[in-house]
Design a protein around this motif. Structure first.
Motif, PDB file in Angstrom:
ATOM      1  N   GLN A 111       0.817  -1.221   0.000  1.00  0.00           N
ATOM      2  CA  GLN A 111       0.000   0.000   0.000  1.00  0.00           C
ATOM      3  C   GLN A 111       0.849   1.269   0.000  1.00  0.00           C
ATOM      4  OE1 GLN A 111      -3.361   0.020  -0.285  1.00  0.00           O
ATOM      5  NE2 GLN A 111      -3.151  -2.182  -0.552  1.00  0.00           N
ATOM      6  N   LEU A 112       2.113   1.174  -0.422  1.00  0.00           N
ATOM      7  CA  LEU A 112       2.984   2.348  -0.451  1.00  0.00           C
ATOM      8  C   LEU A 112       2.472   3.361  -1.460  1.00  0.00           C
ATOM      9  CD1 LEU A 112       5.717   3.393   0.748  1.00  0.00           C
ATOM     10  CD2 LEU A 112       6.736   2.627  -1.391  1.00  0.00           C
ATOM     11  N   ARG A 113       2.458   4.618  -1.083  1.00  0.00           N
ATOM     12  CA  ARG A 113       1.972   5.703  -1.935  1.00  0.00           C
ATOM     13  C   ARG A 113       3.011   6.806  -2.009  1.00  0.00           C
ATOM     14  NH1 ARG A 113      -1.092   2.350  -3.458  1.00  0.00           N
ATOM     15  NH2 ARG A 113      -3.201   2.035  -2.708  1.00  0.00           N
ATOM     16  N   ALA A 114       2.854   7.688  -2.998  1.00  0.00           N
ATOM     17  CA  ALA A 114       3.700   8.871  -3.093  1.00  0.00           C
ATOM     18  C   ALA A 114       3.486   9.718  -1.845  1.00  0.00           C
ATOM     19  CB  ALA A 114       3.360   9.656  -4.349  1.00  0.00           C
ATOM     20  N   ASN A 115       4.513  10.410  -1.425  1.00  0.00           N
ATOM     21  CA  ASN A 115       4.548  11.244  -0.220  1.00  0.00           C
ATOM     22  C   ASN A 115       4.597  10.437   1.070  1.00  0.00           C
ATOM     23  OD1 ASN A 115       4.447  13.643  -1.726  1.00  0.00           O
ATOM     24  ND2 ASN A 115       2.219  13.530  -1.813  1.00  0.00           N
ATOM     25  N   ALA A 116       4.771   9.113   0.985  1.00  0.00           N
ATOM     26  CA  ALA A 116       4.936   8.300   2.189  1.00  0.00           C
ATOM     27  C   ALA A 116       6.289   8.639   2.820  1.00  0.00           C
ATOM     28  CB  ALA A 116       4.877   6.812   1.845  1.00  0.00           C
ATOM     29  N   PRO A 117       6.402   8.546   4.133  1.00  0.00           N
ATOM     30  CA  PRO A 117       7.666   8.902   4.775  1.00  0.00           C
ATOM     31  C   PRO A 117       8.758   7.864   4.537  1.00  0.00           C
ATOM     32  CG  PRO A 117       6.054   8.196   6.411  1.00  0.00           C
ATOM     33  CD  PRO A 117       5.348   8.230   5.093  1.00  0.00           C
ATOM     34  N   VAL A 154      12.990   7.781  12.608  1.00  0.00           N
ATOM     35  CA  VAL A 154      13.093   9.221  12.377  1.00  0.00           C
ATOM     36  C   VAL A 154      12.865   9.487  10.889  1.00  0.00           C
ATOM     37  CG1 VAL A 154      14.611  11.238  12.488  1.00  0.00           C
ATOM     38  CG2 VAL A 154      14.713   9.479  14.271  1.00  0.00           C
ATOM     39  N   VAL A 155      11.969  10.414  10.571  1.00  0.00           N
ATOM     40  CA  VAL A 155      11.670  10.738   9.173  1.00  0.00           C
ATOM     41  C   VAL A 155      12.847  11.510   8.581  1.00  0.00           C
ATOM     42  CG1 VAL A 155      10.107  11.965   7.625  1.00  0.00           C
ATOM     43  CG2 VAL A 155       9.196  10.777   9.604  1.00  0.00           C
ATOM     44  N   VAL A 156      13.419  10.962   7.472  1.00  0.00           N
ATOM     45  CA  VAL A 156      14.560  11.591   6.808  1.00  0.00           C
ATOM     46  C   VAL A 156      14.232  11.984   5.375  1.00  0.00           C
ATOM     47  CG1 VAL A 156      16.265  10.426   8.256  1.00  0.00           C
ATOM     48  CG2 VAL A 156      15.536   9.368   6.112  1.00  0.00           C
ATOM     49  N   GLY A 157      13.006  11.722   4.941  1.00  0.00           N
ATOM     50  CA  GLY A 157      12.622  12.065   3.579  1.00  0.00           C
ATOM     51  C   GLY A 157      11.235  11.554   3.275  1.00  0.00           C
ATOM     52  N   LEU A 197      13.096   8.348  -4.021  1.00  0.00           N
ATOM     53  CA  LEU A 197      13.039   8.894  -2.668  1.00  0.00           C
ATOM     54  C   LEU A 197      13.676  10.274  -2.650  1.00  0.00           C
ATOM     55  CD1 LEU A 197      14.467   5.753  -0.824  1.00  0.00           C
ATOM     56  CD2 LEU A 197      12.099   6.201  -1.409  1.00  0.00           C
ATOM     57  N   SER A 198      13.065  11.205  -1.957  1.00  0.00           N
ATOM     58  CA  SER A 198      13.666  12.524  -1.727  1.00  0.00           C
ATOM     59  C   SER A 198      14.176  12.535  -0.297  1.00  0.00           C
ATOM     60  CB  SER A 198      12.629  13.629  -1.912  1.00  0.00           C
ATOM     61  OG  SER A 198      12.250  13.716  -3.252  1.00  0.00           O
ATOM     62  N   ILE A 199      15.490  12.491  -0.150  1.00  0.00           N
ATOM     63  CA  ILE A 199      16.126  12.432   1.163  1.00  0.00           C
ATOM     64  C   ILE A 199      16.602  13.825   1.551  1.00  0.00           C
ATOM     65  CG2 ILE A 199      17.944  11.333   2.536  1.00  0.00           C
ATOM     66  CD1 ILE A 199      15.861   9.365   1.478  1.00  0.00           C
ATOM     67  N   ASP A 200      16.381  14.196   2.792  1.00  0.00           N
ATOM     68  CA  ASP A 200      16.812  15.491   3.299  1.00  0.00           C
ATOM     69  C   ASP A 200      18.331  15.611   3.150  1.00  0.00           C
ATOM     70  OD1 ASP A 200      17.318  17.820   4.751  1.00  0.00           O
ATOM     71  OD2 ASP A 200      15.803  17.361   6.254  1.00  0.00           O
ATOM     72  N   GLY A 201      18.786  16.780   2.740  1.00  0.00           N
ATOM     73  CA  GLY A 201      20.208  17.014   2.499  1.00  0.00           C
ATOM     74  C   GLY A 201      21.087  16.816   3.717  1.00  0.00           C
ATOM     75  N   ARG A 202      20.511  16.894   4.917  1.00  0.00           N
ATOM     76  CA  ARG A 202      21.300  16.671   6.133  1.00  0.00           C
ATOM     77  C   ARG A 202      21.800  15.237   6.236  1.00  0.00           C
ATOM     78  NH1 ARG A 202      17.308  18.390  10.702  1.00  0.00           N
ATOM     79  NH2 ARG A 202      15.928  17.227   9.329  1.00  0.00           N
ATOM     80  N   GLY A 215      -1.679   0.440   9.763  1.00  0.00           N
ATOM     81  CA  GLY A 215      -1.208   1.810   9.602  1.00  0.00           C
ATOM     82  C   GLY A 215      -0.676   2.090   8.208  1.00  0.00           C
ATOM     83  N   GLU A 216      -0.080   3.274   8.069  1.00  0.00           N
ATOM     84  CA  GLU A 216       0.444   3.689   6.780  1.00  0.00           C
ATOM     85  C   GLU A 216       1.721   2.928   6.448  1.00  0.00           C
ATOM     86  OE1 GLU A 216       1.758   7.730   6.598  1.00  0.00           O
ATOM     87  OE2 GLU A 216       3.056   7.528   8.332  1.00  0.00           O
ATOM     88  N   SER A 217       1.977   2.765   5.165  1.00  0.00           N
ATOM     89  CA  SER A 217       3.218   2.147   4.712  1.00  0.00           C
ATOM     90  C   SER A 217       4.297   3.214   4.625  1.00  0.00           C
ATOM     91  CB  SER A 217       3.030   1.506   3.341  1.00  0.00           C
ATOM     92  OG  SER A 217       2.168   0.406   3.427  1.00  0.00           O
ATOM     93  N   TYR A 218       5.513   2.798   4.907  1.00  0.00           N
ATOM     94  CA  TYR A 218       6.654   3.709   4.798  1.00  0.00           C
ATOM     95  C   TYR A 218       7.877   2.912   4.367  1.00  0.00           C
ATOM     96  CZ  TYR A 218       8.276   1.890   9.309  1.00  0.00           C
ATOM     97  OH  TYR A 218       8.705   1.066  10.309  1.00  0.00           O
ATOM     98  N   ILE A 219       8.916   3.619   3.955  1.00  0.00           N
ATOM     99  CA  ILE A 219      10.171   2.968   3.590  1.00  0.00           C
ATOM    100  C   ILE A 219      11.140   3.155   4.735  1.00  0.00           C
ATOM    101  CG2 ILE A 219      12.149   3.043   2.044  1.00  0.00           C
ATOM    102  CD1 ILE A 219      10.329   3.414  -0.237  1.00  0.00           C
ATOM    103  N   GLY A 220      11.681   2.050   5.203  1.00  0.00           N
ATOM    104  CA  GLY A 220      12.678   2.075   6.265  1.00  0.00           C
ATOM    105  C   GLY A 220      14.052   1.829   5.671  1.00  0.00           C
ATOM    106  N   LEU A 221      14.985   2.707   5.964  1.00  0.00           N
ATOM    107  CA  LEU A 221      16.362   2.554   5.495  1.00  0.00           C
ATOM    108  C   LEU A 221      17.228   2.038   6.629  1.00  0.00           C
ATOM    109  CD1 LEU A 221      16.910   5.859   3.461  1.00  0.00           C
ATOM    110  CD2 LEU A 221      16.216   3.617   2.614  1.00  0.00           C
ATOM    111  N   SER A 222      18.141   1.117   6.302  1.00  0.00           N
ATOM    112  CA  SER A 222      19.109   0.601   7.268  1.00  0.00           C
ATOM    113  C   SER A 222      20.502   0.839   6.714  1.00  0.00           C
ATOM    114  CB  SER A 222      18.906  -0.893   7.506  1.00  0.00           C
ATOM    115  OG  SER A 222      17.641  -1.136   8.046  1.00  0.00           O
ATOM    116  N   PRO A 223      21.200   1.848   7.220  1.00  0.00           N
ATOM    117  CA  PRO A 223      22.547   2.120   6.717  1.00  0.00           C
ATOM    118  C   PRO A 223      23.500   0.983   7.046  1.00  0.00           C
ATOM    119  CG  PRO A 223      21.695   3.991   7.944  1.00  0.00           C
ATOM    120  CD  PRO A 223      20.758   2.839   8.181  1.00  0.00           C
TER     121      PRO A 223
END
Length: 179
Positions: A53-59, A65-68, A86-91, A110-118
């Motif tokens: 159910q991922l959509r545009a503008n999902a966190p 922590v929301v990074v984009g 993905l639009s990632i914050d420049g920080r 709940g809402e779908s989101y993308i989780g990043l694991s560095p």
């Protein structure tokens, strides 16, 4: 007979303006958009086999922590995979090159989101790079369906552990006895 005066009309007008402005603030706060806040962003690309159910503008989050946010979702015409931009914050521009991305859900419904694991790679992802390691969304309805049908087989007695062999010689001999 109602008394109308300039003070009453002014009070009613001020109340309506206040109510409309608070509704506007509430509407803007409930969206995932950042209107001029957060500074510059840079794009990253990730390919998934299943979006759920991922959509545009999902966190996009790292450790909660929301990074984009998801800026665009397309389909690759050659591989038929979903291409998510993905639009990632420049920080957060120093994400390691072996960062992985997965699609998760906040809570059960709940809402779908993308989780990043560095990862630990000393090289960093550059703007426009592709995240190589991705994990597709889990379809809860498919999992429930598989569980229901697989547990139904055990209840009907089709499980190999509950069946007895037809040949008594195939049974193991009790301890201390030879067949």
């Amino acid at each position: 007979m109602a008394i109308r005066g300039p003070r009453l009309e002014f009070a009613v007008g001020a109340f309506l303006l206040l109510a409309l402005s608070s509704l506007l603030v509430l509407a803007l706060a409930s969206t995932n958009r950042q209107f001029g806040f957060g500074g510059d962003t840079y794009p990253l690309v990730a390919k998934f086999t299943q979006l759920g159910q991922l959509r545009a503008n999902a966190p996009v989050k790292i450790g909660g922590v929301v990074v984009g946010q998801v800026s665009k979702i397309d389909l690759d015409p050659k591989t038929f995979q979903s291409v998510v931009t993905l639009s990632i914050d420049g920080r957060y521009q120093d994400l390691s090159a072996d960062t992985s991305a997965g699609i998760f859900t906040s809570g059960l419904l709940g809402e779908s989101y993308i989780g990043l694991s560095p990862g630990g790679d000393p090289e960093s992802l550059k703007p426009g790079d592709e995240i190589a390691f991705t994990q597709p969304a889990v379809d809860l309805l498919q999992l429930v369906g598989k569980y229901m049908f697989s547990s139904g087989d055990k209840a009907s007695g089709d499980d190999a552990a509950t069946q007895t062999p037809a040949d008594p010689a195939a049974l193991p001999a009790p301890e201390g006895q030879t067949p």
